[in-house]
Structures are given as structure tokens and as C-alpha cells.
Write an enzyme that holds these catalytic residues in place. Sequence first.
Site, mmCIF file in Angstrom:
data_model
loop_
_atom_site.group_PDB
_atom_site.id
_atom_site.type_symbol
_atom_site.label_atom_id
_atom_site.label_comp_id
_atom_site.label_asym_id
_atom_site.label_seq_id
_atom_site.Cartn_x
_atom_site.Cartn_y
_atom_site.Cartn_z
ATOM 1 C CG ASP A 97 43.167 137.035 -39.173
ATOM 2 O OD1 ASP A 97 43.655 136.180 -39.088
ATOM 3 O OD2 ASP A 97 43.285 138.256 -39.164
ATOM 4 C CG ASP A 197 47.163 134.051 -37.164
ATOM 5 O OD1 ASP A 197 47.543 134.890 -37.456
ATOM 6 O OD2 ASP A 197 47.046 133.230 -36.164
ATOM 7 C CD GLU A 249 50.860 135.540 -40.218
ATOM 8 O OE1 GLU A 249 51.594 136.361 -39.646
ATOM 9 O OE2 GLU A 249 50.258 134.793 -39.372
ATOM 10 C CG HIS A 318 47.586 142.721 -37.387
ATOM 11 N ND1 HIS A 318 47.799 142.139 -38.505
ATOM 12 C CD2 HIS A 318 47.871 141.707 -36.458
ATOM 13 C CE1 HIS A 318 47.837 140.815 -38.187
ATOM 14 N NE2 HIS A 318 47.836 140.723 -37.079
ATOM 15 C CG ASP A 319 51.495 140.756 -36.800
ATOM 16 O OD1 ASP A 319 50.743 140.898 -35.890
ATOM 17 O OD2 ASP A 319 51.310 139.893 -37.381
#
Length: 543
Positions: A97, A197, A249, A318-319
Amino acid sequence: MSEWWKEEVVYQIYPRSFCDSNGDGIGDLPGIISKLDELKALGVGILWLSPVYASPNEDNGYDISDYRAVNPEYGNMDDMDRLIAEAKERGIRVIMDLVINHTSTAHPWFQASRDPASPYRNYYYWREGTNGKLPNNWTGFFGGSCWAYDDRSRAYYLHLFAPHQADLNYHEPKVLEEVKEILRFWLDRGIAGFRCDVINILWKDSLQSSPKKAVLTGSDHYLSLEGTHRILREIRNILDEYDAFTVGETVFVDTKQACDLSAPERRELNMVFGFEHMECDQRIVKWFKTDFHPARLAKALSRWQQQVPWNTLYLENHDQPRSVSRFGSARYPIHSAKLLATMLFTLKGTPFIYQGQEIGMTNFDFTSMAQVQDVESRNIDALLRSWHVPARQRWRMIAPTSRDNARTPMQWTVEPQAGFTTGTPWLGVNGNYRFVNYASQKENPDSLLNYYKQLIPLRRGSETLLFGSFEPLRISDEVFAYRRVGTGEAYTVVLNFSDKPQRVPYVGELVLSNYGYNRYDGLLQPCESVILRERMDDHVKTK
Ligand code: TEU
Ligand code: CA
């Protein structure tokens, strides 16, 4: 450049919650290494690790204090090297990430920048408020203002996320040079690429106030601007030297912006995560959950399939809350989890599995805010409290959408704490581990896990499923049907999202039914999905 990432399946690991090797209740790198054989057996080609860098964990690693160090809770650099090497032996590439919109306020750059005379001052956005007012009216992703005051500096700094995540200032050219070195540091160690990210918000064109918006006032000053495109092209130059892969993302993007960010000839990202299909059950993003309408999900997915040349395919991360709790039928949870998997692996793009999705893990069974750790949920709770929303009401709003739904420990076995740890897990294990766990599904030929193990090679072995064109056939709240057309053959995928049987007009040889049937007659059971194959010569056009 080869496009190796088009044929692979990505598996996302949230390291804190995956597997704990030393009993401290926190997942770690040796834990991940111990599960590589399972991931290989599943058919995964790329592992995406959510952040494992040094971090004070205000946002579980998305607040980095040292980009070149492994968080000691997860292990050390030797463990990381071993993970990369052992994964490689099994034909698995590791991606990390990349969180470069902000750093932790504990990062040495930020600490230095608190001194107005420091050469690091300009690495961040420091502003004095005027007349005791905040520098502008922007709101942050986690609710509330995005300015925090620092006494030592006598100024505010910008944080679009939590107050401990200070936004980097890309108007200072040294910031991008630092980032480039960080990229090389990890690429040289054998990392195959990055999940980037919130990568479309790096460049802020100005810090002017904006017209008030329902969601995120100020976003017109940083969403997918030309400055960001320029940064992405510079980063891509380095990645191409290593044949590395990136998935961005990208928040609040439409299909046009997704294309601008990922079109091969523009040389920016390889693919992006859009959010439109994840918002199909939410009226105002995150805050109010309305009923799920399958047609809305199908419509969003179809539009992206038709307008974006290469998509990411994902239903969880994970969100996000767990897909089976969100999009599945309460009466037919296992069939609907299999139906969702059918969709995931037969649309066009690179599929992403989030840990636990392959065994149908569900939303948490927590009953109060006291069990929740997620900084976003806690901020929203505090904000609602400041508006005098009663506790019960707050919980009803937060529970179904909290990010902790996805973060409960991975359910490996029927042993205490689901075999995740021998100690006390950092976040509560879902009590349903007794019947939702990896070990028992591995033994059961009809399990969701084994259904994934059928789908992945099916996709991989078919040029049509990998690269064939996408055509929607039917989009309704009951049935989502589409066709993948390749050379000499076509696949028709029919998904019955409803709890009732549905008769459909599609024909073809049955390749896979999520009921395990080997006959197909046009009548689908509740939550049944089928993959049908037709050779073009006996192809009869259907509607
Ligand atoms: O998420 C960005 C992001 O858009 C989320 O804040 C999203 O709005 C929300 O989580 C949806 O529930 C990324 C990471 O995935 C997230 O975990 C981090 O908290 C965030 O960036 C800040 O780094
Ligand atoms: Ca541990």
C-alpha cells in the site's frame, strides 16, 4: 510492457487481522508466511498488503511514520524479505500500500516542519487562520473540519483524514523526490507494485473556501486535477523500469475520470478502484443505509464494464462492510455468497478478494460502540453525539457501515479466537466462527471456499472470460444477466438475486451452477447463478 496483472487474481490482506504467529493478538508477517500455501491453493497471483510500515496506528497503518521500516508489531525487514521470497517461490507477487497523500504527524518530516524555519516546513500545508477563523471551510473524509491547530507552530495544518494524518504538499517539489526514493527502496526489494491510497487527491490547486456541499466541501480543489495526473506520470516512469503494477484508490471518480487515470496510453495508473457500485445501497455516503437494490448495483457495474477498458472487480476491502451482509440474501447466505463470487470472476477486469470473503465472513456481531476501534466510526459517533443524536440511533447508523465490519480477525478454525491467535485479539472475533471458518470449508467440497477454487481456474483458463467483451442482457432487481463474447464462443452469466425461482430465456451448455447442479433448463432456484457457454456456430441470439 507486459500486462501480467490482467490475468491474475489479487488477494488483499489486512495484516493486523490475518494471522497472529506469536500470541500478542496482532496479525503479523510470519503469520502471513504461514498461510502462503493456502493462498497458492486458492489460485491467487498477487498479494496486496495493507500498510505494514512503522506507524502509531491512529488509522491502522494508513498513518505512516517511517516509509522504510516495518512496524515491529508485524515483524522486521527480514520477515518482509522472506515473505517476498516465499511468495515468489509459489508464483505470488507482493504489492504494498502506498500512502503518500499524508503522513503520520509522528513522521520526522512533520515533526521538523512544526518549526516555521525548518526546511521541511513546506512539506505540509501550514496556514494561519484569519481573525481566529479556520484557514478555509473544507470538511474532511472522517467528518468535521480538516484543519488542526498546532500550538508550537501557532498555525493550522491540513488533514483531509484524521488529525494525525497531515496532508503532504506537492507544491514543494522535494516531496515527490522523496516519494520516488521510497518507491525505489521497495521495488529494489522485490515488491511488484503498489495499491495507491487516495491517489487522485494529491494535488490541491488552492486552499480557497468552496461552496458548501452535502459531502466534502472543498473537494473541487483536489479531485483528479491536472497536477495529480502529472505526478502520476512521473511515478509511472519509475514503475515501468521495474515492470511494476499500480492500482489507484480513486475517490469520487466517474467513468470518465477513471479512464483518464488508467488509460494505457496516458501512462498513469494501470487500473483504479471506483466507488459507484459500492454506493448503491447508501443514500448519503456512509451515513444512512437504505435497502439494497440489485438493479442499482448491476447498473453501476455494467456502466463501468462498458465505459472503462480495464476494471478492478471488487466487492469488499478493509473500508467496506462484508458483501454477504450487504448484498446477500438472509435466507440464502451461502448461495448468495457464491452468486457474488460468480459475478466477481466473470466480469471483465482484475478480481480482488478481501481476506475472509472467500469463506463468507459477515459483518461483526458487536453490540455497542465500546467494541469498535475504527477512527472513522469513532469520529462519526462523536460528531453525531455533538448533534445530540441519541446513542441507540447513533449505533443504528454506524453498525451497518463501520469499517470494523471488515476488520474482525480472519476465521481460520473452530478453536478459540477462530485460530487467529492464541492470545487476546486486538479486535473481537465474530462469534459465528464456529460455523464460518476456513478449516471446515476446506474439507467440505460444497463450501464457498471450494467454489472460489473452481471459479479462479475457470477464469484463468478462458480467453473469453479474461478478455471477451461485455454485453448486459438483463438488469432488474431479480436478475442480472450478461454475456462475455470471445472468438468462437460466448459465456452467458445469469445471476438470480431474488429469493424466488426465476425463469430466464438464456441458453447454453452449463459450465457451473452455484447449486452444484449439472443440468440447466432455464429455471433458476432462489439465489442461483449459472455460467453457460455457447460455441458461436451453434449460437442463437437470445434477448
Ligand atoms: O480510504 C480513503 C477513503 O476514501 C475512505 O476514507 C473512505 O471514504 C471510507 O473509508 C469509506 O468508508 C483510504 C484507506 O483505504 C483508508 O483505510 C484510510 O483510512 C484512508 O485512505 C486514509 O489513508
Ligand atoms: Ca503477532
